[in-house]
Design an enzyme around this catalytic site. Sequence first.
Site, PDB file in Angstrom:
ATOM      1  N   ASP A   1      34.678  42.797  46.694  1.00  0.00           N
ATOM      2  CA  ASP A   1      35.934  42.718  47.460  1.00  0.00           C
ATOM      3  C   ASP A   1      36.553  44.113  47.485  1.00  0.00           C
ATOM      4  O   ASP A   1      35.917  45.081  47.034  1.00  0.00           O
ATOM      5  CB  ASP A   1      36.862  41.635  46.875  1.00  0.00           C
ATOM      6  CG  ASP A   1      37.448  41.997  45.515  1.00  0.00           C
ATOM      7  OD1 ASP A   1      37.285  43.149  45.061  1.00  0.00           O
ATOM      8  OD2 ASP A   1      38.084  41.121  44.894  1.00  0.00           O
TER       9      ASP A   1
ATOM     10  N   SER B   1      41.773  42.511  35.831  1.00  0.00           N
ATOM     11  CA  SER B   1      40.958  41.655  36.710  1.00  0.00           C
ATOM     12  C   SER B   1      39.463  41.953  36.643  1.00  0.00           C
ATOM     13  O   SER B   1      38.650  41.108  37.011  1.00  0.00           O
ATOM     14  CB  SER B   1      41.421  41.798  38.163  1.00  0.00           C
ATOM     15  OG  SER B   1      41.301  43.148  38.589  1.00  0.00           O
TER      16      SER B   1
ATOM     17  N   HIS C   1      36.736  45.191  43.475  1.00  0.00           N
ATOM     18  CA  HIS C   1      35.890  44.772  42.348  1.00  0.00           C
ATOM     19  C   HIS C   1      34.399  44.850  42.675  1.00  0.00           C
ATOM     20  O   HIS C   1      33.990  44.507  43.782  1.00  0.00           O
ATOM     21  CB  HIS C   1      36.247  43.339  41.934  1.00  0.00           C
ATOM     22  CG  HIS C   1      37.696  43.191  41.583  1.00  0.00           C
ATOM     23  ND1 HIS C   1      38.638  42.759  42.493  1.00  0.00           N
ATOM     24  CD2 HIS C   1      38.358  43.455  40.424  1.00  0.00           C
ATOM     25  CE1 HIS C   1      39.843  42.756  41.909  1.00  0.00           C
ATOM     26  NE2 HIS C   1      39.684  43.171  40.667  1.00  0.00           N
TER      27      HIS C   1
END
Length: 368
Positions: free
Chosen positions: A329, A39, A332
């Site tokens: 977040d 991600s 990240h």
Amino acid sequence: MAILFSSQSALPFLSLILLAFAYTGSQADARAFFVFGDSLVDNGNNNYLITSARADSPPYGIDYPTHRPTGRFSNGLNIPDIISEHMGTETTMPYLSPFLKGEKLLVGANFASAGVGILNDTGIQFVNIIRIYQQLNFFEQYKQRVSALIGEENTKKLVEESLVLMTLGGNDFVNNYYLVPYSIRSRQYALKDYVPFVISEYKKVLQRLYELGPRRVIVTGTGPLGCVPAELALHSPNGECVAELQKAASLFNPQLVQMLDQINQDIGDNVFIAANTNQMHMDFISNPEQFGFTTSKIACCGQGPYNGLGLCTPLSNLCPNRDLYVFWDPFHPSERANRIIVQQILGGSNTYMHPMNLSTIMALDSRA
């Protein structure tokens, strides 16, 4: 017997010839870019999958040029976008995008998928994600598609002269070994044995990538796993980084560098470049104010302690100025943190980039 072409039927054939010709003429000032991993570098592949590992709803993308979610786990651009920016090329598209075709293929492709790890059992809770060997299979498929456009020899050259970014490893700890108490892997291995096992599996992945043709591969280490807001929220009442996860990162990252050195030694060339993203992040975490951040503990978007619980959603707390936060977040980095990381990838000393940084790679390759 003469073979007659209608002008209409000749057009696709003619366009392929022109594309191949254009490619050979333009490659001196551009190189393809390929991205594999999780991600941290996924730019939208998971949007095309039925999975919970997605970033396709606001406020993701709030600072992206379109101000809309793109599938990037960021408020704006992620690390591959910013590398492309510095290389002077357009951003690579997600491999699963139906718009990745024709000339767009020559820019490269992003195969990354949120939730994946080095191990196949990492991220099983996300169900439908593109595991790393499937990413490599897609890369093989990509090469066949490009060969149909510009020919096999030009495709071989494009891949050999490309730049690759590979980002894996963090999920093998946070979404596998430490996902639940007494996970299958933690019962199977003590941490000191799990890390060499993961490294040995990673070596197989990188050897397979080398067989597929790329000759310049930046491999990022894990960040400081115990310092992300998600882990602080769950395990840190006083805001200190979680010792057990920090220990995992401190074991994994040096062993990764040793493994890359060994592969390079076996090949006889510096194909694999280690990016010490752990140290890059620790710089922010140790002294956020020095980099213009107000906090490295609280996520901009989230809820609960440190905004670290659950997902970033339209109902989450949202900070007004993303540039002041290291973390966008619970897991990240913000776009601004990503930009500082890329500055180190480009120009960092041997502490950050081993055996050389990206600017040195580009200078060397331009003279070759």
